[in-house]
Design an enzyme around this catalytic site. Structure first.
Site, PDB file in Angstrom:
ATOM      1  CG  ASP A 984      -2.119   0.874   1.063  1.00 19.91           C
ATOM      2  OD1 ASP A 984      -2.160   1.615   0.058  1.00 19.91           O
ATOM      3  OD2 ASP A 984      -3.020   0.830   1.906  1.00 19.91           O
ATOM      4  CE  LYS A1053      -5.392   5.799   7.586  1.00 16.63           C
ATOM      5  NZ  LYS A1053      -5.409   4.324   7.801  1.00 16.63           N
ATOM      6  CG  ASP A1212      -3.529   4.267  -2.766  1.00 16.44           C
ATOM      7  OD1 ASP A1212      -4.457   3.464  -2.554  1.00 16.44           O
ATOM      8  OD2 ASP A1212      -3.252   5.195  -1.990  1.00 16.44           O
TER       9      ASP A1212
END
Length: 1297
Positions: A984, A1053, A1212
């Protein structure tokens, strides 16, 4: 051809129009054929109207008075036409030195009404013949009794319009003279020029009665002066119009100039539907009706005429083909390859066509700049059309053979030159199946798509069946059988009524769309909609779109079957399977290239490419709402269905019909509010809900495209062809009605899309299978009331009970009633959410269980930014933790020396622990908890249940099982692993920003710089925000003191991750508020103040950490704002050559009148509307970064494919076998460096300047020019970059980890 047009129109003139022949002759004597054609066209339309009116009113009005009134009205209309002709003649610049015919553009007119100056336009390509100057003014005098003597308001209006143009020309002439004066020298000349221009203006402003009529003789100097004025006018107009907005028109046109606005699409779709059902005459009448009306003619493009050309060509009707070609010339259009193909086909089918006629047609093709070879290369053929065209060509030229395609060009992007040119020793990965196995899988997939639906067993069928369930299922089946009969009867009756009305009118109607399928298919679609409806109901708009799209999908499949392409598809796929199978020789040919070669070799017969017209959004909803109205009106059940009276036979008994019982509707149409908007809602009756819940049916019905493919997908070879065998699939997915993306792809050079298409083919060719052990565990929990913590939704029986109370009950106080009402609303919302989640899980698990013993594939397409997605909507690897856990690669590979270590590291990554630890630290931690790992694998539901504490519990459990199997194998390095290991990106959006800006500090924060331990940007931001909080707490800020001990990585986050994608402070505050609510200890009364404070600190922290990122983001935002303000949508091209346009336009409200209700549609993707400036500017930075991360993923996919790796991605997050993780990491880093080594921002700046600033406004002192100048300056000023060395990425261990 002019004679053909006149003769064709004369046939349509009926005897109902009574006009004296002598007056006709005098009136037409000195007019050009262009004017005569306009007059004839006008009279023909007027004749139709007259006949219609006479038919309606002949009983009420005496015949004699009717004739006088009609004749008077005709003279009045002829008077209007004559005035218009005089205006057209006076507007033309005549060259007195030449007496030959000149062509002019004829302005549009409506039905007898003169166009106003604001709406007056020219019909492109409309041509006529001009008389000489002396003739054009010889018809001014006449007898007072003639029609011209009746001066009415229309004549005066046209005169005013004429002289307003003269005044405008005078002003322009003054402007031109002023320009000449500036260039000349001497004050005397300046004064004289100014006087002359003032005199011209004074003459233009004089009253009409004082104006002198134009003289027949015009000097050469005056002619030149006027031509110069007109040239300057055209230049100024062109510049202003281009800068304001001509972009919308280009977005809605294809390469051949066919329009794709809703009205244009509606006409073409109607013609296609009529031709498909065999009603060619009705389609021809519709075309003629639009062609006769100058206003409606603009809705016809070459595609519309080609539809009819192909229809008549099938019948070999030469006369109809000639008439259509005459109409095409009259419309000012130019026949294209499809037009001539239809003409040649018709000649081949007509037995009496001579070779000389065909040869003249071939010569005409070449004179028009077309090629006969291009007909066979570019035309889409159906059935035996190609054979017929070839027969016709060979009749005139016996030695002719279509020339093969020359060598195709390669994508010009420097990023893929090595991939395409250096592959002599490359051997692409192959599937672990034989040729015959792949062919058999193809046959099964073709049969499934041909039926368009599939019925599978539900995982709830594993529950024990009770007698009551059997009784309810029989009762439900009997009701459906009755509903089917009722709907069939009502549908037939509706079609009869619509057929009767449509035959009397040439207008577009729904009738042909109700005939394109069998009646039973419409009824089955409606019953499927009833079965799948949520208990809380659905909006009418949603159900209408679902039904309309289902009919459209079935229609596309039927069209392909009708064109006889299935046999050719099977023949090509049989040879294509040899490239993928393991029992054939290796090859370095890409799937797309191989498929293209096979198509060229097997060119005979129908084309695989399909050129069907996309249905406009309004048509889909209109058709769907008609079917919904039918359902609501006709579907009924007895009121005592679940509790029949004693002695009454059960409803499921044979031949039992509820004749004397009260019937109530199954579906109710009601209204509710959503976001302050009243919307129509369709809700099922409680009797139906109870019947369905107690029956607990064990079968689920889906459309075929919902299922994974049973064979490798068809490779994408063009924007129109790829993925499924028969089901139409968009290469670039978009909302219904948005066509600008598809048109941009089709306009792009074919070779520039090769890299994008090949990457999608690589992703789609990855074979998958089911993890049986994990699927069985999940199904057992699903059928045992689920588990919210494990993301297995519980059944709706576990939902909180909805409180029932009476508002009129005096025992409750107003406050108690309000509280009970809020509680009821909350309970209903919770019930709806639980039902939605439960059904979603049921669909996914049922599909997985259906294919548990099979190998399957996920075809891929992309969104408008280039991000790739699997086509099946429910079950795929982009889904939740549950669906990812039960998917493994169908091909296994030995673990090798490092594979087991990568499995252990991947396990730790799935737990969410040790994010700041090195790879060695994570591996050591995995070895330290091996007892828990093995216990989880052996006793997942009865042991320590360590895996349930992970961030991704089901994937963690699957990894535990894989590690246990590998450790217990005789030789772990030889253990065949099917498990996908993930790598990742570390906040991938910020990685791209840091690389674009060469920002050293930002690059270090997101692991572009090599470090011994991974840098966690989320923890870094949280740490900096904590420092800000501590400083403010010392200053006495109350909210900072309250937040002590609550700021952590999880709180910030989501905001940090999405701020790079354009999240606003308001959106970031909502994200942080949600995280704070999840903390039980945090005081709820401070949530709003705390979230507002934290979002400010997060943005401040990011601004300090990523200075270059903010500058680039601001540059992109402001560029998009100025571009959108100028009237254009933001477009760009990715480094791989993919064109992108942002589909954000101002909302257009449209009312759809249906029988059930008026639907108000808010359409915000219409490219004919001005751009939405706010959405354009806010979306450009995140969309641009998304296009870069998709480019990086595609490059990684291509180069991994050339190395023989199995590779898939979730944006991604890159997946591969454990043994090839190291190789994939190396390719991933190399392609990231190669991508950002390109001058991405400089290329973007150059593209935007060429696209939007190539021409400037004429006026240099107005506001528009200043905005243009600011935009030019901004787009040319690329943000400065830092000193970060991109090559460091190749050595960064934690760039992707």
């Amino acid at each position: 051809m002019s004679l053909l047009r006149l003769s064709a129109f004369s046939k349509c003139i009926t005897s109902g129009l009574v006009v004296d022949q002598t007056a006709r002759y005098v009136f037409n004597a000195n007019h050009c054929r262009s004017c005569l054609r306009i007059r004839n066209n006008f009279e023909k339309r007027h004749t139709d109207i007259t006949l219609f009116c006479r038919r309606r009113y002949s009983v009420l009005i005496p015949k004699k008075e009717e004739g006088k009134t009609r004749l008077k009205h005709q003279f009045r209309l002829l008077d209007v036409l004559e005035a218009r002709i005089q205006q057209l003649q006076s507007d033309v610049v005549l060259d007195v030195k030449h007496s030959n015919v000149q062509f002019v553009k004829v302005p549009q007119t409506g039905k007898g009404k003169a166009s106003s100056p604001k709406v007056q336009k020219n019909v492109s390509g409309e041509r006529g013949e001009m008389p000489k100057a002396s003739q054009s003014r010889s018809t001014g005098s006449g007898d007072p009794s003639s029609p011209k003597a009746h001066n009415n308001r229309w004549t005066e209006k046209l005169k005013v319009e004429k002289w307003s143009k003269i005044r405008q020309q005078g002003r322009l002439q003054q402007k031109l003279q002023d320009k000449k004066v500036t260039e000349s020298k001497g004050s005397k000349k300046t004064v004289s020029t100014a006087k002359k221009s003032k005199a011209t203006l004074k003459q233009a402003k004089a009253p009409l009665s004082q104006q002198k009529p134009p003289t027949p003789a015009v000097s050469a100097q005056e002619t030149f002066s006027r031509e110069a004025e007109l040239a300057e006018v055209e230049e100024l107009d062109q510049q202003v119009n281009q800068w304001v907005s001509t972009n919308a028109e280009k977005l809605l046109e294809d390469k051949e100039g066919n329009g794709y606005e809703d009205a244009q699409l509606s006409v073409r779709c109607f013609l296609e539907a009529c031709v498909f059902v065999g009603d060619i005459d009705h389609a021809q009448r519709c075309l003629n009706s639009h062609h006769r009306n100058i206003t409606k003619r603009k809705l016809l493009s070459m595609s519309a005429y080609n539809i009819m050309l192909r229809a008549w060509a099938k019948r070999g009707s030469i006369s109809q083909i000639r008439r259509l070609f005459a109409l095409i010339e009259e419309a000012g259009l130019k026949p294209n390859l499809s037009s001539y193909s239809a003409a040649l086909e018709c000649m081949a089918r007509h037995p009496d066509t001579s070779p000389q006629v065909i040869d003249r047609c071939l010569q005409q093709i070449e004179e028009d700049g077309l090629s006969v070879d291009d007909i066979f290369r570019q035309t889409v053929f159906r059935q035996d059309e190609r054979d017929m065209v070839l027969r016709a060509v060979c009749t005139a030229r016996p030695d002719y053979q279509p020339s093969p395609l020359s060598d195709r060009e390669v994508c010009s992007s420097p990023l893929v030159q090595e991939f395409y040119r250096e592959r002599e020793k490359t051997q692409y990965p192959r599937l672990a199946f034989g040729v015959e196995d792949l062919r058999e899988r193809f046959s099964r997939q073709l049969a499934m798509e041909g039926s368009s639906i599939i019925t599978i067993d539900s995982v709830e069928a594993l529950k024990p069946v009770t007698p009551h369930m059997i009784k309810m299922r029989e009762l439900l089946a009997s009701q459906r059988e009755r509903w089917q009969k009722v709907l069939l009867q009502a549908f037939r009756e509706s079609k009869i009524v619509m057929a009767h009305s449509s035959q009397k009118s040439w207008r577009i109607s729904l009738y042909p769309y109700l005939c394109i399928l069998d009646n039973k298919e419409y009824v089955d679609a409606m019953l499927q909609c009833v079965t799948n409806m949520q208990p809380s109901g659905e909006s009418l708009l949603y159900i209408a779109k679902e039904l309309g799209n289902r009919v459209h999908n079935k229609f596309c499949i039927r069209q392909k079957a009708h064109s006889q392409m299935a046999d050719k598809l099977a023949q090509i796929y049989s040879s294509y399977a040899e490239l993928l199978a393991q029992d054939t020789p290796a090859s370095n040919v890409l799937p797309r290239e191989r498929w293209t070669e096979l198509e060229a070799q097997l060119s005979a017969g129908p084309s695989l490419l399909f050129d069907d017209t996309p249905w406009p959004h309004m048509l889909v909803i209109q058709l769907g709402s008609f079917l919904v109205d039918l359902m609501v009106r006709e579907l009924k059940v007895p009121t005592d269905l679940l509790s029949p009276a004693p002695g009454r036979a059960p409803d499921h008994a044979p031949d039992h019909a509820p004749t004397n019982r009260k019937l109530i509707p199954v579906l109710y149409h009601m209204y509710t509010f959503r976001s302050n908007r009243q919307v129509g809602f369709i809700k099922p009756h409680p009797i139906l809900l109870q019947l369905q819940s107690e029956a607990m049916e064990t079968r689920l019905t889906f459309d075929s495209y919902v299922m994974p493919m049973l064979c490798p997908p068809v490779p994408w070879t063009s924007p129109k062809f790829g993925a499924y065998l028969l089901t139409s699939t968009k290469l670039m997915r978009s909302v219904n009605g948005a066509v600008q993306h598809q048109l941009m792809l089709e306009k792009s050079p074919e070779q520039e899309l090769h890299a994008v298409l090949d990457s999608l083919n690589q992703l789609g060719n990855c074979a998958w299978k089911i993890n049986h052990a994990l699927l069985d565990i999940i199904i057992s929990i699903f059928n045992d009331k689920g588990n919210d913590k494990l993301d297995v939704p519980p059944p709706v029986s576990e939902a909180p009970e909805i409180p029932r109370f009476s508002y009129s009950n005096p025992e409750y106080s107003p406050s108690e009633k309000a509280a009970l009402k809020r509680e009821a609303i909350h309970a209903k919302k919770k019930f709806a959410e639980m039902h939605s989640l439960r059904m979603d899980a049921l669909y996914k698990l049922s599909i997985a269980n259906h294919v548990r013993d099979q190998v399957f594939w996920f075809p891929h397409n992309m969104d408008f930014r280039g991000r790739t997605y699997p086509c099946p909507p429910y079950f795929n690897h982009l889904g939740s933790d549950v669906t990812r856990a039960i998917l493994v690669f169908a091909e296994g590979k030995p673990l090798g020396p490092q594979g087991l270590d990568w499995l252990k590291i991947h396990l730790v990554n799935l737990t969410g622990l040790k994010k700041r630890s090195s790879l060695a630290g994570r591996l050591a931690y995995a070895n330290s908890i091996m007892d828990d790992v093995l216990d989880s694998a052996d006793h997942p539901l009865t042991g320590k249940k360590w895996w349930m504490q992970a961030d991704e519990p089901w994937q963690c459990l699957a990894c535990c099982m894989e590690i246990a199997n590998a450790i217990r194998s005789p030789e772990p390095t030889q253990f065949i692993s099917y498990f996908p290991v993930h790598q990742d990106g570390s906040c991938n959006g910020l990685q791209h920003y840091a690389a674009l800006g060469r920002d050293v500090l930002g690059a270090t924060s997101v692991n572009l710089m090599p470090c011994e331990e991974p840098q966690d940007v989320y923890s870094g931001v949280a740490q900096q925000v904590e420092e800000f909080r501590a400083r403010d707490a010392e200053k006495g800020v109350r909210v900072a003191q309250v937040l002590r001990g609550f700021i952590n990585r999880k709180v910030v986050k989501q905001t940090v991750m999405t701020v790079v994608y354009g999240v606003t402070r308001y959106g970031g505050r909502l994200q942080i508020e949600k995280r704070l609510k999840e903390i039980d200890e945090f005081p709820k009364e401070h949530i709003w103040d705390a979230s507002h404070y934290l979002v400010q600190q997060v943005f401040s922290s990011l601004k300090e950490m990523f200075t270059g990122t903010r500058e680039i983001q601001d540059w992109l935002t402001e560029s998009a704002r100025l571009i959108a303000k100028s009237g254009s949508t933001v477009e760009w091209v990715t480094p791989l050559g993919l064109p992108i346009v942002q589909p954000y336009h101002r909302t257009r409200n449209q009312i759809l009148k249906s029988n059930i209700q008026f639907l108000s549609l808010q359409i915000n993707h219409d490219a004919s509307q001005r751009p939405d400036t706010v959405k354009q500017k806010n979306a450009f930075p995140p969309n641009f970064i998304h296009s870069l991360d998709s480019t990086h993923m595609m490059l990684t996919a291509l180069y991994c494919y050339s190395l023989g790796l199995t590779f898939v991605s979730v944006h991604d997050c890159f997946w591969t076998h454990a043994v090839t993780v190291g190789t994939m990491n190396q390719v991933c880093r190399e392609q990231f460096v190669a991508l950002h080594s390109q001058p991405i921002l400089k290329d973007l700046s150059t593209f935007l300047l060429e696209k939007y600033c190539s021409e400037h406004p004429a006026e240099r002192k107005n506001k528009k020019f200043m905005e243009y100048w600011r935009m030019t300056q901004l787009l040319g000023r690329v943000p400065q970059t830092g000193d970060f060395n991109l090559d460091c990425v190749k050595e960064s261990t934690y760039f992707f980890s």
